[in-house]
Design a protein around this motif. Structure first.
Motif, mmCIF file in Angstrom:
data_model
loop_
_atom_site.group_PDB
_atom_site.id
_atom_site.type_symbol
_atom_site.label_atom_id
_atom_site.label_comp_id
_atom_site.label_asym_id
_atom_site.label_seq_id
_atom_site.Cartn_x
_atom_site.Cartn_y
_atom_site.Cartn_z
ATOM 1 N N GLU A 267 -34.776 33.580 9.733
ATOM 2 C CA GLU A 267 -34.710 34.208 11.049
ATOM 3 C C GLU A 267 -33.535 33.604 11.811
ATOM 4 N N SER B 15 -31.678 35.678 14.205
ATOM 5 C CA SER B 15 -31.308 36.684 15.206
ATOM 6 C C SER B 15 -30.748 36.040 16.467
ATOM 7 N N VAL C 147 -38.931 37.696 4.484
ATOM 8 C CA VAL C 147 -38.454 38.138 5.797
ATOM 9 C C VAL C 147 -36.997 37.730 5.970
ATOM 10 N N LYS D 172 -34.422 38.337 9.119
ATOM 11 C CA LYS D 172 -34.143 38.855 10.454
ATOM 12 C C LYS D 172 -32.806 38.303 10.920
ATOM 13 N N SER E 296 -30.855 40.120 13.501
ATOM 14 C CA SER E 296 -30.476 41.040 14.576
ATOM 15 C C SER E 296 -29.466 40.409 15.528
ATOM 16 N N ILE F 281 -39.646 42.562 5.254
ATOM 17 C CA ILE F 281 -39.020 42.867 6.538
ATOM 18 C C ILE F 281 -37.533 42.596 6.424
ATOM 19 N N SER G 256 -34.118 43.208 8.751
ATOM 20 C CA SER G 256 -33.683 43.633 10.086
ATOM 21 C C SER G 256 -32.299 43.075 10.440
#
Length: 489
Positions: free
Chosen positions: A181, A183, A204, A206, A208, A228, A230
């Motif tokens: 993650e 983002s 996952v 992420k 973004s 996921i 993203s």
């Protein structure tokens, strides 16, 4: 506090106030004071506990900086201080003097999570090969992530969102990653194609609101465990891979807010587990693949693209009305979009019933107009009139070679077919001398065309008549001297 105390578990209570600055239990191995209402700084005496293995102080209201001497504890394995009000930098010696197995600092403030920590991530953490997770979200961290963190063989979770981290992702990561993650940072460059070969356990990803660019590599579709994905809000461009190798576990795909173009791959509509799809604010074109009718995701957003054609019937639902906005050439049978002119039951290549009726009506109207014009032209070139009994008779036609002041009725009242006034004959009939008025001042030559000739030769006879009149005009005769002209019947 007993000097022989080994474990201190006071978590999830209603404790408040400061933690005592003096800790007189040198044998403490595990301290858990989480989920209380403690305030004030973290005591430096925790750094003097040479047997300390776990320190959990998360979900309190602690403030100030993290004591630097805690990073020197040789036995420390777990350090959890997220969701406080800590500030300052992470001690640069973290990981150098201990086999730190778990570090969770969801910190708020300047660049990461739930603290106000600033500065850079200590390079020493990149050398700690036993690290499993680093969580520094929602703070104010800057700079690049030490490369050793990305390649650490034991790393499982990295949560760095909500900071100002920069740099690029390495071509390969550790083999045990399950969650990345990152983002709301400033990471740039491409998403490495090599991630697929090393992240077989990744669940996952992420990323973004960063600065990632270039195309999405085909190999990214071969992540076997991803659920996921993203990378929305970046600068990704080009077309999506039309062949998906292995996204059978993918639940959510968010690619919105990029510069992706081309058609939407049919393969995405065949993903068995997908329940969230957001492709909005890109430059996709073409029709929505009918393969998308096979699944109805909970969230399905294609707005702000260049799509055209008819929306698959499976998505013509009121709860999805806003999912297709700002596609000027997209149509559907839902209120917020323009209505399709084609029939729902027909294929996109077939005309609707209304269109067929309009075409047939137009064709019939055009045919009637053409027939009327033909009839009108025929009447114009073959004029007729009725006699007293109501029957159609041939009309007189006058060829004038100079200005005259008499009419057909004057001719009829004086014409008599007898040898007395016969002055000649031609191929189309005989010529008579006719007195127009009683004084005898106006005398004309009249050509009487025979009626027993076929109508199909009418044009030929008229040409002969015109030629004969021209000849008569050059002949010296009392009838021709008075008034040059001619009538034919």
């Amino acid at each position: 506090m007993s000097k022989n105390l080994i474990n201190l578990y006071l978590f999830n209570n209603t404790l408040s106030g400061h933690i005592p600055s003096s800790i007189e239990a040198p044998n403490l191995q595990d301290v858990d004071l989480s989920k209380n209402s403690l305030t004030g700084p973290i005591p430096e005496d925790f750094g003097k506990l040479q047997n300390l293995m776990g320190l959990s102080l998360f979900w309190n209201q602690l403030s100030g900086e993290i004591p630097a001497n805690i990073s020197f504890v040789p036995t420390l394995e777990t350090f959890k201080v997220f969701s406080n009000q800590l500030s300052g930098v992470l001690p640069p010696e973290f990981g150098l003097h201990s086999e730190l197995r778990r570090f969770e600092g969801a910190l708020i403030g300047v660049v990461a999570s739930n603290n106000n920590l600033i500065g850079k991530v200590p390079k020493s953490l990149g050398s700690c090969r036993s690290l499993i997770t680093i969580q520094l979200t929602n703070n104010r961290f800057t700079g690049e992530i030490p490369s050793g963190i990305w390649t650490s063989p034991g790393m499982v979770w990295v949560m760095l969102g909500g900071n100002s981290f920069s740099g690029t992702l390495p071509s390969k990561l550790g083999s045990n990653w399950s969650r990345i993650e990152i983002s709301d940072n400033k990471f740039a460059g491409p998403i490495p194609a090599g991630l697929s070969s090393s992240l077989l356990k990744l669940l996952v990803f992420k990323a973004s609101n960063n600065l990632f660019s270039v195309e999405i590599p085909v190999k990214l579709t071969s992540l076997p465990s991803i659920s996921i994905l993203s990378p929305d809000g970046n600068q990704l461009l080009g077309q999506l891979p039309h062949h998906v190798v292995s996204w059978k576990s993918l639940i959510a795909l968010n690619l919105s807010g990029n510069h992706l173009s081309g058609t939407i791959p049919k393969a995405i509509g065949s993903l068995p587990s997908l329940i969230f799809l957001d492709l909005s604010e890109n430059q996709f074109s073409g029709e929505i693949p009918h393969e998308f009718s096979h699944f109805v995701p909970n969230t399905f957003i294609l707005s702000s693209n260049n799509l055209f054609g008819e929306i698959p019937p499976a998505f013509e639902k009121w709860e999805l009305e806003l999912s297709f906005l700002n596609n000027p050439n997209l149509c559907a049978y839902i209120p917020v979009l323009k209505s399709c002119r084609r029939s729902k039951a027909s294929n996109s290549s077939n005309l609707s019933t209304n269109e067929m009726v309009m075409i047939i009506s137009f064709s019939l109207t055009a045919s009637l107009i053409i027939v009327f014009l033909i009839f009108f032209m025929a009447q114009k070139h073959h004029p007729r009139r009725r006699d007293q009994a109501g029957n159609y008779v041939e009309t007189w036609k006058m060829a004038s070679f100079q200005k005259i002041d008499f009419t057909e009725s004057n001719i009829l009242s004086s014409l008599a077919q007898s040898s007395s006034n016969l002055i000649g004959s031609g191929g189309s009939g005989k010529v008579y001398c006719v007195v127009i008025n009683h004084s005898g001042e106006v005398v004309v030559a009249v050509k009487w065309i025979s009626n027993n000739r076929k109508l199909g030769r009418q044009n030929q006879l008229e040409k002969q008549f015109a030629a004969e009149v021209q000849i008569l005009g050059m002949i010296r005769h009392s009838c021709y001297e008075e008034g040059k002209g001619g009538f034919s019947k």
